[in-house]
Design a protein around this motif. Structure first.
Motif, PDB file in Angstrom:
ATOM      1  N   UNK A 191     -27.828 -14.396  72.687  1.00 43.43           N
ATOM      2  CA  UNK A 191     -28.917 -13.451  72.898  1.00 43.43           C
ATOM      3  C   UNK A 191     -28.477 -12.125  73.478  1.00 43.43           C
ATOM      4  N   UNK A 192     -27.289 -12.110  74.105  1.00 42.37           N
ATOM      5  CA  UNK A 192     -26.754 -10.866  74.647  1.00 42.37           C
ATOM      6  C   UNK A 192     -27.647 -10.238  75.706  1.00 42.37           C
ATOM      7  N   UNK A 193     -27.529  -8.939  75.824  1.00 47.29           N
ATOM      8  CA  UNK A 193     -28.277  -8.194  76.836  1.00 47.29           C
ATOM      9  C   UNK A 193     -29.685  -7.843  76.374  1.00 47.29           C
ATOM     10  N   UNK A 194     -29.871  -7.678  75.065  1.00 56.07           N
ATOM     11  CA  UNK A 194     -31.164  -7.203  74.565  1.00 56.07           C
ATOM     12  C   UNK A 194     -31.392  -5.769  74.985  1.00 56.07           C
ATOM     13  N   UNK A 195     -32.626  -5.436  75.274  1.00 58.73           N
ATOM     14  CA  UNK A 195     -32.924  -4.101  75.798  1.00 58.73           C
ATOM     15  C   UNK A 195     -32.516  -4.040  77.267  1.00 58.73           C
ATOM     16  N   UNK A 196     -32.094  -2.854  77.726  1.00 64.10           N
ATOM     17  CA  UNK A 196     -31.554  -2.698  79.073  1.00 64.10           C
ATOM     18  C   UNK A 196     -32.218  -1.530  79.780  1.00 64.10           C
ATOM     19  N   UNK A 197     -32.539  -1.730  81.056  1.00 67.50           N
ATOM     20  CA  UNK A 197     -33.055  -0.656  81.901  1.00 67.50           C
ATOM     21  C   UNK A 197     -32.241  -0.653  83.195  1.00 67.50           C
ATOM     22  N   UNK A 198     -31.692   0.509  83.556  1.00 67.09           N
ATOM     23  CA  UNK A 198     -30.825   0.642  84.726  1.00 67.09           C
ATOM     24  C   UNK A 198     -31.547   1.491  85.769  1.00 67.09           C
ATOM     25  N   UNK A 199     -31.863   0.895  86.906  1.00 70.04           N
ATOM     26  CA  UNK A 199     -32.593   1.567  87.985  1.00 70.04           C
ATOM     27  C   UNK A 199     -31.595   2.032  89.036  1.00 70.04           C
ATOM     28  N   UNK A 200     -31.660   3.317  89.408  1.00 64.79           N
ATOM     29  CA  UNK A 200     -30.667   3.872  90.328  1.00 64.79           C
ATOM     30  C   UNK A 200     -29.338   4.033  89.631  1.00 64.79           C
ATOM     31  N   UNK A 201     -29.364   4.683  88.464  1.00 65.46           N
ATOM     32  CA  UNK A 201     -28.210   4.689  87.564  1.00 65.46           C
ATOM     33  C   UNK A 201     -26.993   5.425  88.091  1.00 65.46           C
ATOM     34  N   UNK A 202     -27.178   6.395  88.998  1.00 66.51           N
ATOM     35  CA  UNK A 202     -26.012   7.131  89.505  1.00 66.51           C
ATOM     36  C   UNK A 202     -25.311   7.875  88.393  1.00 66.51           C
ATOM     37  N   UNK A 203     -24.084   7.485  88.091  1.00 61.67           N
ATOM     38  CA  UNK A 203     -23.298   8.156  87.054  1.00 61.67           C
ATOM     39  C   UNK A 203     -23.663   7.722  85.645  1.00 61.67           C
ATOM     40  N   UNK A 204     -24.491   6.671  85.516  1.00 62.13           N
ATOM     41  CA  UNK A 204     -24.827   6.147  84.193  1.00 62.13           C
ATOM     42  C   UNK A 204     -23.843   5.125  83.674  1.00 62.13           C
ATOM     43  N   UNK A 205     -22.910   4.665  84.517  1.00 61.40           N
ATOM     44  CA  UNK A 205     -21.835   3.788  84.042  1.00 61.40           C
ATOM     45  C   UNK A 205     -22.362   2.468  83.498  1.00 61.40           C
ATOM     46  N   UNK A 206     -23.406   1.896  84.109  1.00 59.65           N
ATOM     47  CA  UNK A 206     -23.904   0.602  83.628  1.00 59.65           C
ATOM     48  C   UNK A 206     -24.621   0.756  82.286  1.00 59.65           C
ATOM     49  N   UNK A 207     -25.368   1.832  82.129  1.00 55.45           N
ATOM     50  CA  UNK A 207     -26.036   2.076  80.844  1.00 55.45           C
ATOM     51  C   UNK A 207     -25.004   2.260  79.735  1.00 55.45           C
ATOM     52  N   UNK A 208     -23.936   2.994  80.027  1.00 54.88           N
ATOM     53  CA  UNK A 208     -22.876   3.205  79.032  1.00 54.88           C
ATOM     54  C   UNK A 208     -22.175   1.892  78.720  1.00 54.88           C
ATOM     55  N   UNK A 209     -21.915   1.072  79.747  1.00 49.12           N
ATOM     56  CA  UNK A 209     -21.272  -0.221  79.528  1.00 49.12           C
ATOM     57  C   UNK A 209     -22.153  -1.126  78.672  1.00 49.12           C
TER      58      UNK A 209
END
Length: 307
Positions: free
Chosen positions: A154-172
């Motif tokens: 199922x993987x990650x599916x849709x993702x929402x990153x709260x307090x993203x800072x540099x955006x590293x988790x969204x990019x990952x």
């Protein structure tokens, strides 16, 4: 004239926490980004350095600011002050950071891009004033948790990153084929930094960035790498935002029980913990899979920066 005030704080986990705490207090004294404050280690496991860079002030004004800073942050060592030529001192500080390895990811600054072999798992991050270079155990723990989730059915599916800072988790998350992806931060400076990093990495899946205090969208997987107190305060909204999985970080081990209690009371169960030094990343899941669908948008958003 540019003035640099710098001091050595020491080594070890306790000193890292001291550095983060000092920056949190001292940034309240900044005015439109002046002065520029940073803490870093010049070499891995080396001493933590605290830099205060005055780019548009007089020596007397810098002295007065530092005197106030020492009143605001007890036990700060004495500063050394040097007049400097005009340079991009934020960029200079960035160049002192070494690449960080978290699972299959290598997070690095632009100054190391040419030194690394090409790989889809390289993520180029220049933080500026935003948090999230993966040098801190909380961000590294999130990256490890993200990879483990992505490799499951199922993987990650849709993702929402709260307090993203540099955006590293969204990019990952984008590297693992997640989507749609959205991310927000209460600090508009961090959102601009994240936007720059997203553009620099040339993501194939669009990442929606907004300035927002808390979640502004529901997603299969929600990340929140903040601190214990705001995570507890946002428990109702974050628990509602996570359709399937919620990953929380920015937590000391001593915070774990009360944070877990706040989210267990919302019907979530602990699936996994990642422990790095004194920091813990907690993955929660919703029993029985995704909950019944509701409107994806959540209230409390402002300023769409990039879609």
């Amino acid at each position: 004239m540019v003035f640099r005030a710098f001091t050595t704080l020491g080594t070890g986990d306790a000193v890292e926490a001291q550095a983060r705490g000092a920056i949190s207090v001292l940034e309240e004294m900044t005015d439109e980004g002046e002065p520029v404050i940073s803490a870093y280690r010049a070499v891995q496991d080396g001493p933590w350095l605290l830099d205060i860079l005055f780019t548009d002030t007089t020596a007397d004004a810098a002295d007065l600011w530092l005197e106030t800073a020492r009143e605001m942050v007890p036990n700060l060592p004495d500063f050394q002050i040097d007049p400097l030529a005009e340079r991009d001192w934020v960029a200079e500080s960035q160049r002192q950071l070494h690449p960080v390895f978290a699972g299959r990811f290598t997070v690095h600054g632009s100054h190391d891009s040419a030194k690394l072999p090409p790989s889809r798992w390289n993520i180029e991050i220049d933080a500026g004033r935003a948090f999230g270079t993966a040098h801190h155990a909380s961000t590294k723990g999130c990256l490890i948790a993200l990879e483990r989730l992505a490799r499951r059915p199922g993987g990650l599916g849709s993702v929402h990153d709260v307090g993203t800072g540099t955006g590293v988790l969204a990019i990952a998350a984008e590297r693992f084929g997640a989507g749609p992806i959205s991310a927000g931060d209460i600090d508009p400076v961090a959102v601009r930094v994240a936007d720059r990093n997203v553009r620099a990495t040339r993501t194939l899946t669009p990442i929606t960035l907004r300035t927002a205090a808390g979640p502004f969208r529901r997603a299969d997987t929600v990340f929140a790498n903040i601190l214990a107190r705001p995570l507890i305060a946002m428990a109702p909204r974050l628990a509602h935002a996570a359709k399937r999985t919620l990953v929380l970080s920015g937590l000391r081990r001593s915070d774990r029980r009360r944070v877990e209690a706040a989210y267990r009371s919302r019907g979530l169960v602990v699936a996994e913990r990642v422990l790095i030094e004194d920091w813990v990343t907690i993955t929660f899941r919703r029993p029985g899979g995704a909950i019944a669908p509701h409107a994806d948008a959540l209230p409390g958003t402002r300023l769409v920066v990039r879609v």
